[in-house]
Enzyme design. Structure first.
Site: not given
Length: 325
Positions: A52, A55, A155, A189, A226, A229, A249, A255, A264, A276, A283, A286
């Site tokens: 798409c 990125c 991808c 993603c 995890h 987080c 949580c 998640c 992340c 996210c 999460c 991805c």
């Protein structure tokens, strides 16, 4: 790369917080790494297949440095079909020129899958004498002549959404399409701008970074989400959200953090603004090879995870809040 040692570079990559983007702190090194043959560095070809273009958009959203200026003024980015102004034969000749002049020296970046269904005609790049030039053929020739190959996004790295079932285009990840001695996967993603820029800078200046078993740089994909987080304490205390607006949580809302490796929670997206879980979304896993088939349905709790930091058990069941699916 100035006086920055590889050890200092790695420390910088793994310790960068939301307040200071990696791309901002490495601006001089990014410019030097991408300045191409004039600085003794390889040019870059960026090909896009079944994707798409998310990125590429993610990379352009890098706010420090302003990546558009870098790409247009200092980068030795020789081909990118979305960003370049040239088109037709002039654009395609840029690929051939790099392959001829920098055989075995340039870096190939591939975004998106390689569709092989329909004799490869689901993804083409130009034409010659009235015949489509297949994206798969461009990838083959470019991989063969490249010094290193980088798969950007889920991808290209693992197949992602285009290769998910039923996969009518028979899309393949870059690694499944053909082998390369120096493949680096940067799933996501989309993939984070820091993951892309940091990995390419390391590749140019120090060689291939340390990779995990899925060929992801451990400096960015080395820790289970995890464990890092901000809602981990809620998990430990048994405080679970039952709807997306609640604190707690998000494990019971599907998640996939316990089976996902990336930084992340610390790095965040959009200039360190959020990620996210910070936006009250589970999460989705991805960056993992099973995305999206193994990690979906997304907002559904898995009946069981393996130990934190592992893939779900083979044949696992998922469970809706009201029953199994």
């Amino acid at each position: 790369m100035g006086s920055l040692s590889r050890r200092d570079f790695l420390k910088l990559c793994v310790s960068t917080g939301a307040a200071f983007g990696l791309s901002e702190m490495l601006l001089p090194d990014i410019i030097q790494a991408f300045s191409g043959p004039q600085a003794g560095n390889p040019p870059v070809i960026w090909l896009q297949g079944g994707s798409c273009s998310g990125c590429s958009i993610s990379l352009l959203n890098s706010v420090a440095p302003e990546i558009g200026e870098v790409l247009t003024k200092v980068v030795s980015l020789k081909f990118h079909q979305t960003l370049m102004s040239a088109n037709g034969d002039m654009a395609l000749e840029a690929i051939r020129d790099v392959q001829r002049r920098f055989d075995g020296e340039y870096i190939l970046i591939v975004e998106g899958t390689v569709p092989v269904g329909g004799e490869g005609r689901f993804a083409t790049l130009g034409e010659q004498s009235g015949r489509e030039l297949l994206f798969a053929d461009w990838v083959k020739s470019s991989v063969r002549h490249a010094k290193a190959v980088v798969a950007v996004g889920s991808c290209a790295s693992f197949g992602g959404i285009p290769a998910s079932g039923p996969n009518p285009t028979q899309s393949l990840s870059l690694g499944d399409f053909m082998s390369s001695r120096s493949l680096i996967n940067l799933p996501g993603c989309p993939s984070h701008p820091d993951w892309i820029l940091g990995s390419v800078v390391h590749l140019v200046k120090y060689g291939v970074p340390k990779l995990d078993k899925f060929l992801r740089p451990t400096m960015f994909y080395g820790r289970c989400i995890h464990d890092a987080c901000e809602r981990r304490k809620d998990f430990d205390d048994g405080v679970f959200a039952t709807k997306f607006s609640e604190r707690g949580c998000l494990y019971k809302l599907g998640c996939k953090g316990p089976m996902t490796f990336a930084d992340c929670p610390k790095r965040k997206f959009n200039g360190g603004t959020n990620w996210c879980v910070g936006a009250s979304s589970p999460c989705l896993g991805c960056v993992e090879p099973g995305f999206p088939d193994v990690t979906s349905p997304f907002f559904v709790r898995m009946d069981q995870y393996g130990p934190a930091g592992t893939a779900p058990p083979e044949g696992h069941k998922t469970r809706l809040l009201g029953g199994e699916v």
